[in-house]
Design an enzyme around this catalytic site. Structure first.
Site, PDB file in Angstrom:
ATOM      1  N   CYS A 113       0.825  -1.220   0.000  1.00  0.00           N
ATOM      2  CA  CYS A 113       0.000   0.000   0.000  1.00  0.00           C
ATOM      3  C   CYS A 113       0.855   1.264   0.000  1.00  0.00           C
ATOM      4  CB  CYS A 113      -0.936   0.005   1.201  1.00  0.00           C
ATOM      5  SG  CYS A 113      -2.130  -1.327   1.155  1.00  0.00           S
ATOM      6  N   HIS A 256      -2.772   7.098   4.133  1.00  0.00           N
ATOM      7  CA  HIS A 256      -3.287   5.886   3.486  1.00  0.00           C
ATOM      8  C   HIS A 256      -4.600   5.504   4.166  1.00  0.00           C
ATOM      9  CE1 HIS A 256      -3.767   1.992   1.832  1.00  0.00           C
ATOM     10  NE2 HIS A 256      -3.394   1.345   2.926  1.00  0.00           N
ATOM     11  N   ASN A 286     -10.156   0.407   1.077  1.00  0.00           N
ATOM     12  CA  ASN A 286      -8.700   0.431   0.933  1.00  0.00           C
ATOM     13  C   ASN A 286      -8.343   0.043  -0.505  1.00  0.00           C
ATOM     14  OD1 ASN A 286      -5.964  -0.002   0.957  1.00  0.00           O
ATOM     15  ND2 ASN A 286      -5.943  -1.304   2.787  1.00  0.00           N
TER      16      ASN A 286
END
Ligand code: COA
Length: 331
Positions: A113, A256, A286
C-alpha cells in the site's frame, strides 16, 4: 540541486459500487460491523476486462490535462501497484502505450500500500538529480482480482481505483520538501499474497485460508492494525523533522486509507484536529497504492489546497513498508 513539485493530479475509480449491504449477501457480515470497525460504507469494483493499467491511464490523462502537458512531455512513468495486469511487461509500460507517452522510461514499484509514496520518491529524486523533467507517478490497483471473497476479514476492506500526479521541476525549498521510506521484511507474514503459480512454499508463513483462487491476499488484521498505527506515527514525525515543519503548521494530512480507526489513532497521536485529516475511506475502502493520490486529487479539486499549504502524505503497507512525504503545495 533543484526540487520537484506536483503540477497536476487525477483519479479514476470504476463506476460499479459494491455496498456493505451487497457484501451481506456474500459473506457473514453486516453493514453495522463494517461501518463501526472500519469506517467503510462502499467501494468500487472494476468490471470484467478493466485492468489496473486502464484505471491508471484514465487517472494519468486527467493529471496531464490539469498540468497542461502532453503525454509526450513525460520522460518518466512510475506506477506503484501490487496488482499489475501481468507479471511483465510492467503496468507502467502498458500505461505508457495507452496514453501515448512515447518519450518516457517506465517502471513499476512494488511496495504494498506504500507503492505511491515509494514511486513518488523515485520520480522526485530523478527530477532532483536532473535525470527527468516531467514524471508521471501513479498508484493503481484492481484488488478485487486478488480478493478472497470467502474471507470476511479482508474482502470487506478492499476496493479498486487509481490516482496520479505529474511532477515537474520546482525551486529549492518548495514542492516536495522531504520523503522518508522504511521497510521491515521481518513482518512479511502480516499481509501477503498466496500465488500457487509462482510462490514456493515458505515455511514461516501460516496458511490460514482455503485456496479459493490461485492468487489472493491473506492478512492478520489485528497485528497489522497495531503495527500500522505505530509505523504511521513514527514516519509522520520523521518526515516532518526532515522538512523542519511542525505539526501545527500542517494544512492537511492525506493518510493511506486502510481503516478509519487507524487514521483516527494517528490523528490523536499527532494531536491533529479531525478537519485536518482527509478521509475518503467511506466511499472507496482500501485501494492500496491508490488511496493517497485519489484523496489528494479530491482535496485538490474541491479547492481545499492553497499555494504554500503544507501537506503530509503518510502510508503503510505489506512488506512491511511505510513512508511519508512533506509537500509544500506549490501548484
Ligand atoms: N464482519 C463481521 N465480523 C467480522 C468481520 C466482518 N467482516 N471480520 C472479522 N469479524 C469478526 C472476527 O471473526 C472476530 O470474531 P470473534 O470475536 O468471534 O472471533 C471479531 O470480528 C473481531 O475480529 P478482529 O479481527 O479482532 O477485529 P478487528 O477489530 O481487529 O477488525 C479489521 C478487523 C481487519 C477491520 C482490523 O483488524 C483492521 O483494519 N486491521 C488493519 C487492516 C489494514 O490496515 N490493512 C491494510 C494495511 S495496508
Amino acid at each position: 540541486m533543484q526540487n520537484s513539485k506536483i503540477v497536476g493530479t487525477g483519479s479514476y475509480c470504476p463506476e460499479l459500487v459494491l455496498t456493505n449491504k451487497d457484501l451481506e449477501r456474500i459473506v457473514d457480515t453486516s453493514d453495522d460491523w463494517i461501518t463501526k470497525r472500519t469506517g467503510i460504507k462502499e467501494r468500487r469494483i472494476a468490471k470484467d476486462g478493466q485492468f489496473t493499467s486502464d484505471l491508471a491511464a484514465a487517472a494519468a490523462r486527467e493529471a496531464l490535462a490539469m498540468a497542461g502537458l502532453k503525454a509526450s512531455d513525460l520522460d518518466l512513468i512510475v506506477v506503484g501497484t501490487v496488482t499489475p495486469d501481468r507479471q511483465f511487461p510492467s503496468c507502467a509500460c502498458t500505461v505508457q502505450h495507452k496514453i501515448g507517452a512515447n518519450n518516457a522510461a517506465a517502471m513499476d514499484v512494488s511496495a504494498g500500500c506504500s507503492g505511491f509514496v515509494y514511486a513518488l520518491s523515485v520520480a522526485h529524486n530523478a527530477i532532483r538529480c536532473g535525470a527527468s523533467k516531467y514524471a508521471l507517478v501513479v498508484g493503481s490497483e484492481v484488488l478485487s482480482a486478488v480478493t478472497n471473497w470467502q474471507d470476511r476479514g479482508t474482502c470487506v476492506l478492499l476496493g479498486d481505483g487509481a490516482g496520479a500526479v505529474v511532477l515537474g521541476p520546482a525551486e529549492k525549498d518548495t514542492g516536495i520538501r522531504s520523503i522518508k521510506l522504511k521497510s521491515d521484511g521481518a513482518f512479511g507474514d502480516l499481509l501477503y499474497s498466496v500465488d500457487d503459480n509462482i510462490t514456493r512454499p515458505v515455511p514461516s508463513l501460516p496458511e490460514r485460508h482455503n485456496h479459493t483462487k490461485p492468487f489472493y491476499l491473506v492478512m492478520d488484521g489485528n497485528r497489522t492494525f497495531k503495527k500500522a498505527v505505530q509505523c504511521l506515527e513514527e514516519i509522520a514525525l520523521a518526515t516532518l523533522e526532515e522538512a523542519k515543519v511542525g505539526v501545527d503548521e500542517l494544512a492537511l494530512v492525506v493518510p493511506h486509507q486502510a481503516n478509519l480507526r487507524i487514521i483516527n489513532a494517528l490523528a490523536q497521536r499527532l494531536g491533529l484536529p479531525e478537519e485536518k485529516v482527509y478521509v475518503t475511506i467511506q466511499k472507496y475502502g482500501n485501494t492500496s497504492s491508490a488511496t493517497i493520490p485519489v484523496a489528494l486529487h479530491e482535496a485538490n479539486t474541491s479547492g481545499l489546497l492553497r499555494p504554500r499549504d503544507k501537506l503530509l502524505l503518510v502510508t503503510f503497507g505489506a512488506g512491511l513498508t511505510w513512508g511519508g512525504s512533506l509537500v509544500d503545495w506549490a501548484a
